[in-house]
Every structure is written in structure tokens, then in C-alpha cells.
Design a protein around this motif. Structure first.
Motif, PDB file in Angstrom:
ATOM      1  N   UNK A 198       0.817  -1.213   0.000  1.00 27.38           N
ATOM      2  CA  UNK A 198       0.000   0.000   0.000  1.00 27.38           C
ATOM      3  C   UNK A 198       0.854   1.267   0.000  1.00 27.38           C
ATOM      4  N   UNK A 199       2.116   1.146   0.404  1.00 24.59           N
ATOM      5  CA  UNK A 199       2.970   2.340   0.396  1.00 24.59           C
ATOM      6  C   UNK A 199       3.206   2.844  -1.030  1.00 24.59           C
ATOM      7  N   UNK A 200       3.029   1.959  -2.025  1.00 22.30           N
ATOM      8  CA  UNK A 200       3.231   2.366  -3.416  1.00 22.30           C
ATOM      9  C   UNK A 200       2.054   3.163  -3.960  1.00 22.30           C
ATOM     10  N   UNK A 201       0.912   3.095  -3.283  1.00 16.66           N
ATOM     11  CA  UNK A 201      -0.272   3.805  -3.775  1.00 16.66           C
ATOM     12  C   UNK A 201      -0.609   5.041  -2.951  1.00 16.66           C
ATOM     13  N   UNK A 202       0.252   5.369  -1.971  1.00 15.98           N
ATOM     14  CA  UNK A 202      -0.041   6.553  -1.178  1.00 15.98           C
ATOM     15  C   UNK A 202       0.303   7.811  -1.981  1.00 15.98           C
ATOM     16  N   UNK A 203      -0.063   8.957  -1.463  1.00 19.30           N
ATOM     17  CA  UNK A 203       0.098  10.213  -2.195  1.00 19.30           C
ATOM     18  C   UNK A 203       1.558  10.521  -2.512  1.00 19.30           C
ATOM     19  N   UNK A 204       2.455  10.219  -1.580  1.00 18.79           N
ATOM     20  CA  UNK A 204       3.883  10.445  -1.815  1.00 18.79           C
ATOM     21  C   UNK A 204       4.624   9.124  -1.599  1.00 18.79           C
ATOM     22  N   UNK A 205       4.607   8.245  -2.596  1.00 19.29           N
ATOM     23  CA  UNK A 205       5.252   6.932  -2.436  1.00 19.29           C
ATOM     24  C   UNK A 205       6.762   7.059  -2.429  1.00 19.29           C
ATOM     25  N   UNK A 206       7.446   6.076  -1.869  1.00 16.33           N
ATOM     26  CA  UNK A 206       8.911   6.101  -1.909  1.00 16.33           C
ATOM     27  C   UNK A 206       9.415   5.807  -3.318  1.00 16.33           C
ATOM     28  N   UNK A 207      10.644   6.214  -3.588  1.00 17.63           N
ATOM     29  CA  UNK A 207      11.303   5.814  -4.830  1.00 17.63           C
ATOM     30  C   UNK A 207      11.863   4.413  -4.611  1.00 17.63           C
ATOM     31  N   UNK A 208      11.418   3.464  -5.405  1.00 17.38           N
ATOM     32  CA  UNK A 208      11.823   2.062  -5.246  1.00 17.38           C
ATOM     33  C   UNK A 208      12.647   1.643  -6.454  1.00 17.38           C
ATOM     34  N   UNK A 209      13.873   1.215  -6.190  1.00 18.35           N
ATOM     35  CA  UNK A 209      14.755   0.749  -7.264  1.00 18.35           C
ATOM     36  C   UNK A 209      15.186  -0.668  -6.915  1.00 18.35           C
ATOM     37  N   UNK A 210      14.824  -1.614  -7.779  1.00 14.73           N
ATOM     38  CA  UNK A 210      15.078  -3.026  -7.506  1.00 14.73           C
ATOM     39  C   UNK A 210      15.947  -3.619  -8.609  1.00 14.73           C
ATOM     40  N   UNK A 211      17.009  -4.308  -8.208  1.00 13.81           N
ATOM     41  CA  UNK A 211      17.831  -5.086  -9.137  1.00 13.81           C
ATOM     42  C   UNK A 211      17.538  -6.554  -8.870  1.00 13.81           C
ATOM     43  N   UNK A 212      17.036  -7.245  -9.878  1.00  6.99           N
ATOM     44  CA  UNK A 212      16.742  -8.675  -9.786  1.00  6.99           C
ATOM     45  C   UNK A 212      17.779  -9.457 -10.578  1.00  6.99           C
ATOM     46  N   UNK A 213      18.293 -10.523  -9.990  1.00  5.41           N
ATOM     47  CA  UNK A 213      19.135 -11.420 -10.765  1.00  5.41           C
ATOM     48  C   UNK A 213      18.274 -12.076 -11.845  1.00  5.41           C
ATOM     49  N   UNK A 214      18.843 -12.325 -12.997  1.00  4.22           N
ATOM     50  CA  UNK A 214      18.081 -12.956 -14.083  1.00  4.22           C
ATOM     51  C   UNK A 214      17.478 -14.282 -13.647  1.00  4.22           C
ATOM     52  N   UNK A 215      18.107 -14.955 -12.689  1.00  4.19           N
ATOM     53  CA  UNK A 215      17.592 -16.239 -12.211  1.00  4.19           C
ATOM     54  C   UNK A 215      16.178 -16.114 -11.655  1.00  4.19           C
ATOM     55  N   UNK A 216      15.840 -14.940 -11.123  1.00  4.90           N
ATOM     56  CA  UNK A 216      14.498 -14.734 -10.568  1.00  4.90           C
ATOM     57  C   UNK A 216      13.436 -14.948 -11.639  1.00  4.90           C
ATOM     58  N   UNK A 217      13.734 -14.560 -12.865  1.00  7.88           N
ATOM     59  CA  UNK A 217      12.764 -14.695 -13.945  1.00  7.88           C
ATOM     60  C   UNK A 217      12.557 -16.143 -14.343  1.00  7.88           C
TER      61      UNK A 217
END
Length: 282
Positions: free
Chosen positions: A145-164
Motif C-alpha cells: 500500500x505504500x506504493x499507492x499513497x500520495x507520496x510513495x517512496x522511490x523504489x529501485x530493484x535489481x533482480x538477478x536474471x535467475x528470478x525470472x
């Protein structure tokens, strides 16, 4: 009707919620079946929630607020209730995650929790032999729900290709999860990069970690192991992890290249490839 049990409202957020639901229902002169009919559930479910034996959902809470005219009491309480269902060792991190202005996370095994679909989260939690699966899934989705609030945080995610490539649940669940990752392209505050297999060695082989930045408080580094978590605010540790993360970002594919790779894996590995007779083929 479930037999009522004594509830100590000070014992936990769930107990307080249960106590208030029963109190306000009785004030409205409704029995459990009558309230259930109004909020589109059974009277027995109302009884289980009032007895603290079932964790309420956000949807139920909003309908209960409307039915009992509470002014949003249960909608405000349910976040605390769901957070209390998280593992004890994880709750402190969830509280800090909700306050962070910047979240940088490296994930070599799983999609980061804030980006998971409901069914992917269920498959992940089931694989971990988690108890109270429905409650655990609801608690994980509540974090998002933090992603839908009025001022959400900046989220930067690095996923290893293995996750896919590591399937959790069915092919459909993975396809939906990769679709979810692609939808974040339209969110300015969410950026996803893939660290490709071709990158070879990298400075985060120890495992997943997350760096939280706040408006006024020092940066925090979070990592976990089996049944425990490590939260460190040591400036030297934070600088070291931030440097490692910078290196990962520089080595990973660009956001646009990452989206192209996600789309390709989605189609090639989890696409609906059916033979003429309807059989699914690789």
C-alpha cells in the motif's frame, strides 16, 4: 453462531480489532448473521473475527466501517492487524520500509515483496512452509500500500536474471508476475533492472540486501537469514552496501533493456504455447 470468548483488547492489534467489532455490532443492535448479511459474508465468519480466530481483510474492514458507520475505525486498524501477522523478526523492517523515502533492493532469488502478485506471494510463502498462509499473504500485500499513497517512496530493484527463470507456482502465476513487473514501467517511482547471467561475478554474492533511506534518519541496511533479520544503521555498513548497489546498477541492464528481457522470458518460458489438440508444449 461462534461461542463468544473473553477478549483482552490490550493483548494485540487483532484482539483490539475483535473487541471493537463485537462492541460496535452490539451497539448497532445487530447479531452476527445480520451484520454478515450486510457486509456479504457469513455470520460464522463474523464470529471468528470477533473471537480473534480469523484475521480480517482490508476489504472486510471497509465494508464493516460502512455498515456500522464507524468513520473508518476498522480501515485504520486493519493495517496494524495485518502487520502484526508478519514474523516478529520482520515487523521492525516493515515499519521502517513504510517510512522510507528511497528503497534500493537487490534480490537474487525472488521478486521483491513490494512487487509480488498475490498468487506469486502465496506460492513463495507456501514454499517456505509458512503457517497461516492466508494471513501471511494478506500481510505481504498490505505492505504494498505504500506504493499507492500520495507520496510513495522511490523504489529501485535489481533482480538477478535467475528470478525470472525460477518458477513459483504454475506457468500462469509466473506469467502474471512478469506481467506485473512490466506494468511498473509506467510508474515513475518504481525502477526495475535485471542483472543478467552474462554479468558473471558481482559484489553481492553474499545474498539479498535492501538499503532504506529516510528524510531525516540515517540510512538502514536490511538482510535476512533463516528465521532472523539483520538491520544495521552503522554508517560504514550503509556506505559499503550503497557502493555495492551502485556497482550492481552499473552492471545490470538498463531499465528499458531489462523490460525487454522480462518480456522475452515471459513469452519464451511462460507463454501460452499450445499444440493443436490443446496440450501445453515447451
Amino acid at each position: 453462531m461462534a461461542q463468544a470468548r473473553d477478549i483482552d483488547p490490550s493483548a494485540s492489534p487483532l484482539d483490539y480489532y475483535s473487541f471493537e467489532l463485537r462492541r460496535l455490532r452490539e451497539e448497532a443492535d445487530l447479531n452476527q448473521a445480520q451484520l454478515g448479511a450486510i457486509v456479504f459474508c457469513t455470520g460464522s465468519l463474523i464470529g471468528m473475527i470477533e473471537n480473534g480466530r480469523r484475521v480480517p481483510t482490508r476489504d472486510f474492514s471497509e465494508r464493516a466501517d460502512a455498515a456500522l458507520g464507524t468513520g473508518g475505525v476498522f480501515s485504520r486498524l486493519v493495517g496494524l492487524v495485518l502487520r502484526s501477522q508478519l514474523p516478529t523478526w520482520f515487523q521492525a523492517f516493515a515499519e521502517m520500509e513504510a517510512r522510507a523515502t528511497h528503497i534500493s533492493s537487490f534480490q537474487p532469488q525472488l521478486v521483491y515483496g513490494l512487487l509480488q502478485t498475490q498468487e506469486y506471494a502465496r506460492a513463495v510463502l507456501h514454499a517456505g512452509w509458512g503457517e497461516k498462509l492466508d494471513e501471511a499473504v494478506a500481510a505481504r500485500l498490505e505492505r504494498q500500500r505504500i506504493l499507492s499513497r500520495e507520496a510513495p517512496p522511490l523504489v529501485w530493484v535489481v533482480l538477478d536474471e535467475a528470478v525470472l527463470h525460477r518458477p513459483f507456482g504454475s506457468r500462469e502465476i509466473m506469467r502474471e508476475q512478469l506481467d506485473q513487473l512490466l506494468k511498473f514501467q509506467d510508474r515513475r517511482e518504481v525502477r526495475i533492472q535485471i542483472l543478467p547471467f552474462s554479468a558473471g561475478q558481482h559484489p553481492a554474492t553474499v545474498g539479498a540486501f535492501t538499503v532504506l533511506r529516510f528524510e531525516r534518519d540515517p540510512d538502514v541496511v536490511y538482510a535476512e537469514s533463516y528465521g532472523s533479520a539483520h538491520v544495521k544503521a552503522n554508517p560504514e555498513t550503509a556506505r559499503d552496501c550503497a557502493h555495492r548497489y551502485d556497482h550492481l546498477q552499473a552492471t545490470a541492464l538498463s531499465v528499458e533493456e531489462s523490460a525487454a528481457l522480462i518480456a522475452r522470458v515471459r513469452e519464451e518460458r511462460y507463454g501460452d504455447h499450445s499444440a493443436p489438440d490443446g496440450r501445453v508444449v515447451a
